[in-house]
Design a protein around this motif. Structure first.
Motif, PDB file in Angstrom:
ATOM      1  N   HIS A  42      34.714  33.036  35.008  1.00 24.75           N
ATOM      2  CA  HIS A  42      34.199  31.032  34.112  1.00 24.75           C
ATOM      3  C   HIS A  42      35.321  30.476  34.098  1.00 24.75           C
ATOM      4  O   HIS A  42      35.713  31.220  32.980  1.00 24.75           O
ATOM      5  CB  HIS A  42      32.791  31.526  33.481  1.00 24.75           C
ATOM      6  N   TYR A  43      35.046  29.324  34.735  1.00 23.92           N
ATOM      7  CA  TYR A  43      36.180  28.376  33.699  1.00 23.92           C
ATOM      8  C   TYR A  43      35.639  28.095  32.136  1.00 23.92           C
ATOM      9  O   TYR A  43      35.322  27.334  32.519  1.00 23.92           O
ATOM     10  CB  TYR A  43      36.506  27.559  35.471  1.00 23.92           C
ATOM     11  N   GLY A  44      37.377  28.342  31.841  1.00 16.52           N
ATOM     12  CA  GLY A  44      36.386  27.701  30.293  1.00 16.52           C
ATOM     13  C   GLY A  44      37.141  25.877  30.154  1.00 16.52           C
ATOM     14  O   GLY A  44      38.378  25.472  29.817  1.00 16.52           O
ATOM     15  N   THR A  45      36.496  25.120  30.317  1.00 11.52           N
ATOM     16  CA  THR A  45      37.605  23.689  30.626  1.00 11.52           C
ATOM     17  C   THR A  45      38.385  23.108  29.260  1.00 11.52           C
ATOM     18  O   THR A  45      39.248  23.290  29.644  1.00 11.52           O
ATOM     19  CB  THR A  45      36.296  21.988  30.803  1.00 11.52           C
ATOM     20  N   TYR A  46      38.105  23.647  27.755  1.00 11.99           N
ATOM     21  CA  TYR A  46      38.330  22.775  26.819  1.00 11.99           C
ATOM     22  C   TYR A  46      39.610  24.135  26.469  1.00 11.99           C
ATOM     23  O   TYR A  46      40.408  23.388  26.038  1.00 11.99           O
ATOM     24  CB  TYR A  46      37.226  22.374  25.719  1.00 11.99           C
TER      25      TYR A  46
ATOM     26  N   ALA B 227      43.216  22.076  35.526  1.00 12.35           N
ATOM     27  CA  ALA B 227      41.891  22.705  36.440  1.00 12.35           C
ATOM     28  C   ALA B 227      40.941  23.169  37.235  1.00 12.35           C
ATOM     29  O   ALA B 227      41.195  23.882  37.741  1.00 12.35           O
ATOM     30  CB  ALA B 227      40.547  21.386  35.293  1.00 12.35           C
ATOM     31  N   ASP B 228      41.864  22.002  38.163  1.00  7.74           N
ATOM     32  CA  ASP B 228      42.038  22.205  39.684  1.00  7.74           C
ATOM     33  C   ASP B 228      43.148  23.200  40.084  1.00  7.74           C
ATOM     34  O   ASP B 228      42.705  24.012  40.662  1.00  7.74           O
ATOM     35  CB  ASP B 228      41.961  20.453  40.617  1.00  7.74           C
ATOM     36  N   HIS B 229      44.024  22.818  39.402  1.00  6.28           N
ATOM     37  CA  HIS B 229      45.214  24.608  39.513  1.00  6.28           C
ATOM     38  C   HIS B 229      44.825  25.817  39.284  1.00  6.28           C
ATOM     39  O   HIS B 229      44.370  27.063  40.198  1.00  6.28           O
ATOM     40  CB  HIS B 229      46.748  24.386  39.282  1.00  6.28           C
ATOM     41  N   ALA B 230      44.028  25.390  38.112  1.00  7.29           N
ATOM     42  CA  ALA B 230      43.328  26.994  38.285  1.00  7.29           C
ATOM     43  C   ALA B 230      42.656  27.375  38.525  1.00  7.29           C
ATOM     44  O   ALA B 230      42.030  28.791  38.870  1.00  7.29           O
ATOM     45  CB  ALA B 230      42.559  26.976  36.206  1.00  7.29           C
ATOM     46  N   LYS B 231      41.707  26.704  38.150  1.00  4.76           N
ATOM     47  CA  LYS B 231      40.825  27.040  40.126  1.00  4.76           C
ATOM     48  C   LYS B 231      40.447  27.293  41.014  1.00  4.76           C
ATOM     49  O   LYS B 231      39.906  28.025  41.480  1.00  4.76           O
ATOM     50  CB  LYS B 231      39.537  26.035  39.520  1.00  4.76           C
ATOM     51  N   ASN B 232      42.184  27.003  41.520  1.00  3.66           N
ATOM     52  CA  ASN B 232      42.495  26.747  42.874  1.00  3.66           C
ATOM     53  C   ASN B 232      42.365  28.177  42.844  1.00  3.66           C
ATOM     54  O   ASN B 232      42.212  29.634  43.026  1.00  3.66           O
ATOM     55  CB  ASN B 232      43.402  26.167  43.455  1.00  3.66           C
TER      56      ASN B 232
ATOM     57  N   GLU C 159      39.783  30.983  30.182  1.00  2.00           N
ATOM     58  CA  GLU C 159      40.526  30.091  29.553  1.00  2.00           C
ATOM     59  C   GLU C 159      41.807  29.717  29.358  1.00  2.00           C
ATOM     60  O   GLU C 159      42.551  29.523  27.886  1.00  2.00           O
ATOM     61  CB  GLU C 159      39.176  30.504  28.573  1.00  2.00           C
ATOM     62  N   THR C 160      42.996  30.374  29.510  1.00  2.00           N
ATOM     63  CA  THR C 160      44.205  30.979  28.639  1.00  2.00           C
ATOM     64  C   THR C 160      44.567  31.223  29.828  1.00  2.00           C
ATOM     65  O   THR C 160      45.052  31.845  31.404  1.00  2.00           O
ATOM     66  CB  THR C 160      44.113  31.791  28.107  1.00  2.00           C
ATOM     67  N   PRO C 161      45.720  30.044  30.215  1.00  2.00           N
ATOM     68  CA  PRO C 161      47.384  30.093  30.984  1.00  2.00           C
ATOM     69  C   PRO C 161      48.105  31.159  31.350  1.00  2.00           C
ATOM     70  O   PRO C 161      47.916  31.661  32.451  1.00  2.00           O
ATOM     71  CB  PRO C 161      47.773  28.653  30.477  1.00  2.00           C
ATOM     72  N   GLN C 162      47.517  32.504  29.942  1.00  2.00           N
ATOM     73  CA  GLN C 162      48.048  33.573  30.720  1.00  2.00           C
ATOM     74  C   GLN C 162      47.724  34.523  31.757  1.00  2.00           C
ATOM     75  O   GLN C 162      48.108  35.150  32.516  1.00  2.00           O
ATOM     76  CB  GLN C 162      48.371  34.527  29.451  1.00  2.00           C
TER      77      GLN C 162
END
Length: 418
Positions: free
Chosen positions: A249-253, A273-278, A220-223
């Protein structure tokens, strides 16, 4: 023909690669083939009761009926009529039999800060209700809690809730086979290592086997996706906690807000979101750690129901196509489209997958000559379809000549130590 390299050369190569062999076996064993739920349902801790899955299933069937029935709803969200006709009875059975596959009793964002006295009581009560549900066979196959994060302001509270919940479960003599523990808002590898310390201490305190308590990490955090040193900390998690992490688990918001996406544009399909999940996907490839997408907060209720259903069905299908076989649901009315979209995905892909598997033992027939890795992917696809109810084992046996045991063997070729 004779080989010319002496045994001493092979021995030297083995010695050089010994650490690589240990790393691959310990950290990259591949998926173990156990069932992964297609969704996780989140409910605030004080609202959970053993009867909740039954209540949600009833509400989901009522919502679908108000839309003209499951088949009509499937067509309305874009499923081809012939596929809608095939999946409708399967979805109806699913909503009656097992409307929730994975349930998370939430002590974090869905619960908030209610004071220590009240959260203590709710943690104990939730554990007793989970134990009662498990004993009465009301519990979903997977169930557990999300406690507060290990950030400084909430760390002690999160650990105490985890302790009270697990200790009460043990006092009740019940530890569900599908127990799930969710660590939210992870920013650093150290927080995951601290979680390992916590579950190891709980295992010792309760006499549990080492490794019995596994947990999920919420990204859920970019860090966690890109650290201050320019590397991806999420890629170090499997090494930092081998065998402990069940899923990411990706935290959308939370994630969208943290990278500056304005509220109207926060979504599962945003490029951020796609970048984080990739990154998540590459980071855990081969580790056996499962992936889950997040949620959509556009609920299919009231005048916005048709819009909400179409959006939800599209996002579920999109996640599946991108290798995220799980997501979050927040409302009973999302269950019909969760299973409609999921079942249509597996039914759409099944004819080709089953045809190619039929020729797996005869590599001279068929139009496609599949590599072992592709065979494993095909078998995994079909097996996940069977596990969630979109495809029956009898269908697979009739169409491929492969029974459940053989299908599992094809889908789960794991590395082992030598």
């Amino acid at each position: 023909m004779r080989a010319v390299l002496p045994a001493v050369v092979l021995a030297a190569i083995d010695a050089r690669l010994a650490s690589t062999d240990r790393l691959l076996a310990a950290v990259y064993p591949g998926d173990d083939g156990t069932r992964q739920p297609v969704h996780t349902v989140y409910v605030p801790a004080d609202r959970y009761t053993p009867e909740l899955p039954i209540q949600w299933g009833r509400a989901a069937r009522q919502a679908a009926a108000a839309a003209g029935g499951v088949e009509a709803l499937a067509v309305d969200v874009g499923i081809a009529p012939e596929v809608a006709a095939a999946v409708a009875p399967l979805v109806e059975q699913k909503l009656a039999r097992e409307p929730i596959e994975d349930l998370r009793v939430d002590f974090e964002d869905g619960y908030g800060d209610r004071g220590d006295h009240l959260e203590d009581a709710d943690a104990v009560r939730a554990a007793k209700r989970v134990a009662a549900a498990t004993g009465a066979n009301f519990a979903p196959p997977f169930i557990g809690i999300r406690f507060k994060s290990f950030e400084a302001p909430t760390r002690a509270r999160g650990i105490r809730t985890l302790d009270l919940f697990l200790t009460t479960l043990m006092d009740q003599g019940v530890l569900p086979d599908g127990l799930m523990l969710t660590l939210p808002k992870v920013s650093t590898v150290a927080q995951v290592e601290a979680m390992v310390d916590a579950v190891e201490a709980l295992e010792r305190a309760h006499g549990l086997p080492h490794g019995r308590l596994r947990f999920e990490v919420q990204v859920e955090t970019p860090q966690l996706v890109l650290g201050a040193d320019g590397v991806a900390p999420v890629a170090r998690l499997a090494i930092a906690a081998p065998g402990r992490i069940a899923g990411l688990h990706y935290g959308t918001y939370d994630y969208s807000a943290a990278v500056g996406i304005a509220a109207p544009y926060q979504s599962l399909d945003h490029p951020a979101a796609d970048h984080a999940k990739n990154v998540m996907q590459v980071a855990v490839a081969g580790t056996g750690i499962r992936l889950s997408d997040g949620s959509t907060n556009v609920l299919p209720v009231g005048d916005r129901a048709p819009e909400g259903w179409r959006l939800h069905a599209r996002l579920v299908r999109r996640s599946l196509e991108r290798g995220f076989p799980q997501g979050w649901d927040l409302h009973p009315a999302q269950l019909p489209t969760r299973f409609i979209a999921t079942y249509a995905y597996y039914r759409d892909g099944y004819p080709e997958a089953s045809a190619r598997l039929r020729h797996v033992h005869d590599r001279t027939s068929g139009a496609v000559l599949d590599e072992p890795a592709t065979v494993r992917a095909l078998a995994g696809f079909v097996r996940r379809g069977v596990q969630c109810g979109a495809i029956t084992a009898a269908e697979v046996a009739a169409d491929t000549g492969i029974d459940e045991r053989a299908l599992a063997a094809l889908a789960t070729q794991r590395r082992t130590t030598t």
